[in-house]
Design an enzyme around this catalytic site. Structure first.
Site, PDB file in Angstrom:
ATOM      1  N   GLU A  97       0.849  -1.195   0.000  1.00  9.75           N
ATOM      2  CA  GLU A  97       0.000   0.000   0.000  1.00  9.75           C
ATOM      3  C   GLU A  97       0.886   1.246   0.000  1.00  9.75           C
ATOM      4  O   GLU A  97       2.024   1.222   0.480  1.00  9.75           O
ATOM      5  CB  GLU A  97      -0.922  -0.072   1.238  1.00  9.75           C
ATOM      6  CG  GLU A  97      -1.924   1.028   1.418  1.00  9.75           C
ATOM      7  CD  GLU A  97      -2.889   1.270   0.264  1.00  9.75           C
ATOM      8  OE1 GLU A  97      -2.431   1.457  -0.873  1.00  9.75           O
ATOM      9  OE2 GLU A  97      -4.109   1.326   0.515  1.00  9.75           O
ATOM     10  N   ASP A  98       0.358   2.311  -0.560  1.00  8.35           N
ATOM     11  CA  ASP A  98       1.124   3.567  -0.588  1.00  8.35           C
ATOM     12  C   ASP A  98       1.110   4.264   0.767  1.00  8.35           C
ATOM     13  O   ASP A  98       2.130   4.701   1.263  1.00  8.35           O
ATOM     14  CB  ASP A  98       0.595   4.509  -1.698  1.00  8.35           C
ATOM     15  CG  ASP A  98      -0.923   4.679  -1.680  1.00  8.35           C
ATOM     16  OD1 ASP A  98      -1.597   4.105  -0.799  1.00  8.35           O
ATOM     17  OD2 ASP A  98      -1.437   5.384  -2.564  1.00  8.35           O
ATOM     18  N   ASP A 101      -3.979   5.689   6.273  1.00 12.41           N
ATOM     19  CA  ASP A 101      -4.504   6.915   6.852  1.00 12.41           C
ATOM     20  C   ASP A 101      -5.463   6.503   7.977  1.00 12.41           C
ATOM     21  O   ASP A 101      -5.023   6.194   9.078  1.00 12.41           O
ATOM     22  CB  ASP A 101      -5.192   7.655   5.693  1.00 12.41           C
ATOM     23  CG  ASP A 101      -5.622   9.060   6.021  1.00 12.41           C
ATOM     24  OD1 ASP A 101      -4.844   9.788   6.643  1.00 12.41           O
ATOM     25  OD2 ASP A 101      -6.748   9.439   5.640  1.00 12.41           O
ATOM     26  N   PHE A 150      -1.013  16.247   3.946  1.00 16.33           N
ATOM     27  CA  PHE A 150      -1.391  15.609   2.687  1.00 16.33           C
ATOM     28  C   PHE A 150      -0.187  15.556   1.756  1.00 16.33           C
ATOM     29  O   PHE A 150       0.351  16.583   1.369  1.00 16.33           O
ATOM     30  CB  PHE A 150      -2.559  16.335   2.024  1.00 16.33           C
ATOM     31  CG  PHE A 150      -3.182  15.504   0.944  1.00 16.33           C
ATOM     32  CD1 PHE A 150      -4.151  14.555   1.263  1.00 16.33           C
ATOM     33  CD2 PHE A 150      -2.776  15.631  -0.377  1.00 16.33           C
ATOM     34  CE1 PHE A 150      -4.709  13.755   0.278  1.00 16.33           C
ATOM     35  CE2 PHE A 150      -3.326  14.834  -1.373  1.00 16.33           C
ATOM     36  CZ  PHE A 150      -4.302  13.893  -1.039  1.00 16.33           C
ATOM     37  N   ARG A 163       1.606  12.014  -9.266  1.00 15.21           N
ATOM     38  CA  ARG A 163       2.000  10.627  -8.969  1.00 15.21           C
ATOM     39  C   ARG A 163       3.435  10.358  -9.413  1.00 15.21           C
ATOM     40  O   ARG A 163       4.128   9.510  -8.852  1.00 15.21           O
ATOM     41  CB  ARG A 163       1.080   9.642  -9.698  1.00 15.21           C
ATOM     42  CG  ARG A 163      -0.340   9.597  -9.175  1.00 15.21           C
ATOM     43  CD  ARG A 163      -1.049   8.381  -9.765  1.00 15.21           C
ATOM     44  NE  ARG A 163      -2.484   8.452  -9.654  1.00 15.21           N
ATOM     45  CZ  ARG A 163      -3.185   8.059  -8.586  1.00 15.21           C
ATOM     46  NH1 ARG A 163      -2.555   7.582  -7.533  1.00 15.21           N
ATOM     47  NH2 ARG A 163      -4.492   8.146  -8.554  1.00 15.21           N
TER      48      ARG A 163
HETATM   49  P1  IMP Z   1      -7.725   4.971   4.559  1.00 15.07           P
HETATM   50  O1  IMP Z   1      -6.529   4.404   5.324  1.00 15.07           O
HETATM   51  O2  IMP Z   1      -8.828   3.986   4.357  1.00 15.07           O
HETATM   52  O3  IMP Z   1      -8.217   6.246   5.201  1.00 15.07           O
HETATM   53  O4  IMP Z   1      -7.331   5.387   3.099  1.00 15.07           O
HETATM   54  C1  IMP Z   1      -6.048   5.429   2.648  1.00 15.07           C
HETATM   55  C2  IMP Z   1      -6.076   5.936   1.222  1.00 15.07           C
HETATM   56  O5  IMP Z   1      -6.371   7.347   1.213  1.00 15.07           O
HETATM   57  C3  IMP Z   1      -4.716   5.794   0.572  1.00 15.07           C
HETATM   58  O6  IMP Z   1      -4.581   4.565  -0.088  1.00 15.07           O
HETATM   59  C4  IMP Z   1      -4.690   6.973  -0.379  1.00 15.07           C
HETATM   60  O7  IMP Z   1      -5.300   6.620  -1.595  1.00 15.07           O
HETATM   61  C5  IMP Z   1      -5.531   8.029   0.306  1.00 15.07           C
HETATM   62  N1  IMP Z   1      -4.678   8.996   1.049  1.00 15.07           N
HETATM   63  C6  IMP Z   1      -4.614   9.143   2.391  1.00 15.07           C
HETATM   64  N2  IMP Z   1      -3.745  10.105   2.742  1.00 15.07           N
HETATM   65  C7  IMP Z   1      -3.223  10.590   1.575  1.00 15.07           C
HETATM   66  C8  IMP Z   1      -2.237  11.602   1.281  1.00 15.07           C
HETATM   67  O8  IMP Z   1      -1.639  12.264   2.158  1.00 15.07           O
HETATM   68  N3  IMP Z   1      -1.976  11.797  -0.034  1.00 15.07           N
HETATM   69  C9  IMP Z   1      -2.588  11.093  -1.036  1.00 15.07           C
HETATM   70  N4  IMP Z   1      -3.503  10.133  -0.800  1.00 15.07           N
HETATM   71  C10 IMP Z   1      -3.819   9.888   0.497  1.00 15.07           C
HETATM   72 MG    MG Z   2      -4.423   3.916  -2.062  1.00 15.85          MG
END
Ligand code: IMP
Ligand code: MG
Length: 177
Positions: A97-98, A101, A150, A163
């Site tokens: 995963e990237d 959050d 962010f 990206r």
């Molecule tokens: P969560 O953990 O379900 O809230 O979602 C995580 C996803 O939100 C990641 O895979 C990203 O696609 C997006 N995301 C969360 N924070 C960032 C950020 O700082 N920059 C870009 N995308 C983000």
């Molecule tokens: Mg993602």
């Protein structure tokens, strides 16, 4: 009108940390094959760089998920937009995963994957924002813990842009370039 980007993690820092993760993963999966499950689209850059640093046999497949929500907040219900082409039954799956959050997307996805009877499922993320966590997720490999800002680059986007930046940066909105 171009946004100003402040560098948070340089290309060198990111690449050398990924090499460390690759070495650790190669050690932990010795004698096994690792099935890298890349979550589109953000994790593509990280997955390919990581794969190059892993010395055990690697398979790669892709999944695209979208979480139902109001756009800024994920609801925790994930829709699989594109599923894997291959079965993970009996495989040692490493979800790549990237960024994590709230943790909602991953916690839902990991439960779904476990129902497909893989030999194991682990999670590797390039970035983690622990302050933002709403749902507990067990992360096995983390590149960097970052503050609640962010970020873009290395696969991460802001409205589908940035990206392709080779580093991790913060978009300074409203700033003149
Ligand atoms: P969560 O953990 O379900 O809230 O979602 C995580 C996803 O939100 C990641 O895979 C990203 O696609 C997006 N995301 C969360 N924070 C960032 C950020 O700082 N920059 C870009 N995308 C983000
Ligand atoms: Mg993602």
């Amino acid at each position: 009108m171009s946004d100003k980007i402040r560098v948070m993690l340089s290309e060198e820092e990111v690449n050398s940390r990924i090499a460390e993760l690759g070495a650790q993963i190669s050690k932990d999966y010795e004698g096994k094959e690792v099935f890298l499950l890349c979550i589109l689209r953000g994790s593509v850059f990280f997955t390919t760089e990581l794969a190059k640093r892993i010395t055990v046999p690697v398979m790669i497949d892709f999944m695209s998920v979208s979480s139902y929500g109001d756009g800024t907040k994920s609801s925790g219900v994930v829709r699989i937009v594109k599923d894997l082409d291959s079965s993970i039954e009996g495989k040692d799956v490493l979800v790549v995963e990237d960024i994590i959050d709230s943790g909602r997307t991953l916690s839902y996805l990991l439960e779904t994957l476990k129902q497909r009877h893989p030999a194991s499922v682990k999670l590797c993320t390039l970035l983690d924002k622990p302050e933002r966590r709403v749902v507990d997720v067990n992360v096995d490999y983390t590149g960097f813990e970052i503050p609640d800002e962010f970020v873009v680059g290395y696969g991460l986007d802001y409205a589908q842009k940035y990206r392709n930046l080779p580093y991790i940066g913060v978009v300074e909105l409203g700033e003149e370039a």
